[in-house]
Design a protein around this motif. Structure first.
Motif, PDB file in Angstrom:
ATOM      1  N   LEU A 119      74.982 -63.358  43.190  1.00 56.51           N
ATOM      2  CA  LEU A 119      76.431 -63.312  43.006  1.00 56.51           C
ATOM      3  C   LEU A 119      77.071 -64.183  44.075  1.00 56.51           C
ATOM      4  N   VAL A 120      77.853 -65.182  43.646  1.00 58.43           N
ATOM      5  CA  VAL A 120      78.513 -66.102  44.572  1.00 58.43           C
ATOM      6  C   VAL A 120      80.014 -65.831  44.561  1.00 58.43           C
TER       7      VAL A 120
ATOM      8  N   THR B  99      80.773 -52.033  47.432  1.00 57.05           N
ATOM      9  CA  THR B  99      80.368 -52.979  46.390  1.00 57.05           C
ATOM     10  C   THR B  99      79.155 -53.788  46.811  1.00 57.05           C
ATOM     11  N   ILE B 100      79.206 -54.359  48.012  1.00 52.01           N
ATOM     12  CA  ILE B 100      78.085 -55.175  48.481  1.00 52.01           C
ATOM     13  C   ILE B 100      76.811 -54.345  48.588  1.00 52.01           C
TER      14      ILE B 100
ATOM     15  N   LEU C 241      77.328 -67.203  54.065  1.00 50.99           N
ATOM     16  CA  LEU C 241      76.728 -65.907  54.374  1.00 50.99           C
ATOM     17  C   LEU C 241      75.833 -65.453  53.224  1.00 50.99           C
ATOM     18  N   VAL C 242      74.771 -64.727  53.550  1.00 49.21           N
ATOM     19  CA  VAL C 242      73.848 -64.202  52.551  1.00 49.21           C
ATOM     20  C   VAL C 242      73.614 -62.718  52.833  1.00 49.21           C
ATOM     21  N   PHE C 243      73.836 -61.893  51.815  1.00 44.96           N
ATOM     22  CA  PHE C 243      73.592 -60.462  51.943  1.00 44.96           C
ATOM     23  C   PHE C 243      72.594 -60.041  50.869  1.00 44.96           C
TER      24      PHE C 243
ATOM     25  N   ILE D 291      74.082 -61.477  47.422  1.00 42.71           N
ATOM     26  CA  ILE D 291      75.469 -61.936  47.475  1.00 42.71           C
ATOM     27  C   ILE D 291      75.545 -63.095  48.458  1.00 42.71           C
ATOM     28  N   LYS D 292      76.151 -64.214  48.011  1.00 37.41           N
ATOM     29  CA  LYS D 292      76.317 -65.375  48.879  1.00 37.41           C
ATOM     30  C   LYS D 292      77.777 -65.808  48.873  1.00 37.41           C
TER      31      LYS D 292
END
Length: 210
Positions: free
Chosen positions: A65-66, A83-84, A101-103, A94-95
């Motif tokens: 998800l970007v 949400t994250i 950032l990258v999660f 998630i980016k």
């Protein structure tokens, strides 16, 4: 596996196309775009937005998800962090376009996980703080504009609502004036004026109904 770009634009001055171009310019190869237009990130959580709720149905383990920045997911601390973490539990990465950032939930190391969670909390808190600061600046700008409107409107602003919000976001993230100028297309002088007097910047847009 798919890469999905989620876009949220809350005003008519913002455009989905701009956020898509930013993502592509940062090197993301987007398979699908999901966009909520005219939706507030403060008052409406992601799961209750017309298109935001689609993300919870379509994203699967291994998907990415970007978002332009975490504030596109929301401007509420609890909503953004929940949400994250929910997407990470599902195996979704998630980016962010800004800052890269990258999660994800890949790490099993407790120290790395703690650092990741602390960063998520910081980003979510920053998104909410920016929303609150913007709201107060808008109130001050509108009041200021009303006081001066009877006298004159002044010079038309050289920036749009979208550019003003982008400058505020980037300043809050610690970006340099030169980097912001390159990102937004504004002159350094315009950015300095916004930085030094955010209330007057809001007032100028209000006077010209921008």
């Amino acid at each position: 596996m798919q890469t999905v770009l989620y876009i949220r634009v809350s005003t008519t001055e913002q455009t989905s196309e701009h956020q898509l171009k930013q993502a592509q310019g940062a090197g993301f190869k987007v398979d699908e775009v999901v966009a909520d237009v005219g939706v507030s990130g403060v008052t409406t959580v992601l799961a209750e937005r017309p298109q935001g709720k689609r993300l919870f149905d379509m994203l699967r383990r291994g998907d990415t998800l970007v978002v332009r920045w975490v504030d596109r997911l929301g401007r509420n601390y609890a909503d953004v962090t929940d949400t994250i973490r929910e997407f990470m539990r599902r195996g979704v990465t998630i980016k962010t376009v800004i800052n890269g950032l990258v999660f994800d939930g890949a790490t099993a190391d407790p120290m790395q996980a703690a650092v990741r969670d602390a960063l998520i909390a910081f980003m979510a808190a920053t998104a909410q703080a920016q929303a609150e600061a913007t709201r107060e600046a808008q109130k001050a700008g509108i009041a200021h504009a009303k006081d001066r409107e009877a006298a004159y409107r002044g010079r038309k602003p050289s920036y749009s609502r979208e550019q003003l919000e982008a400058v505020r976001d980037l300043l809050a993230q610690g970006a340099s004036v030169s980097a912001i100028a390159k990102e937004t297309g504004l002159s350094r002088q315009s950015i300095y004026r916004i930085q030094e007097n955010p209330a007057e910047s809001e007032a100028a847009l209000a006077r010209w109904a921008a």
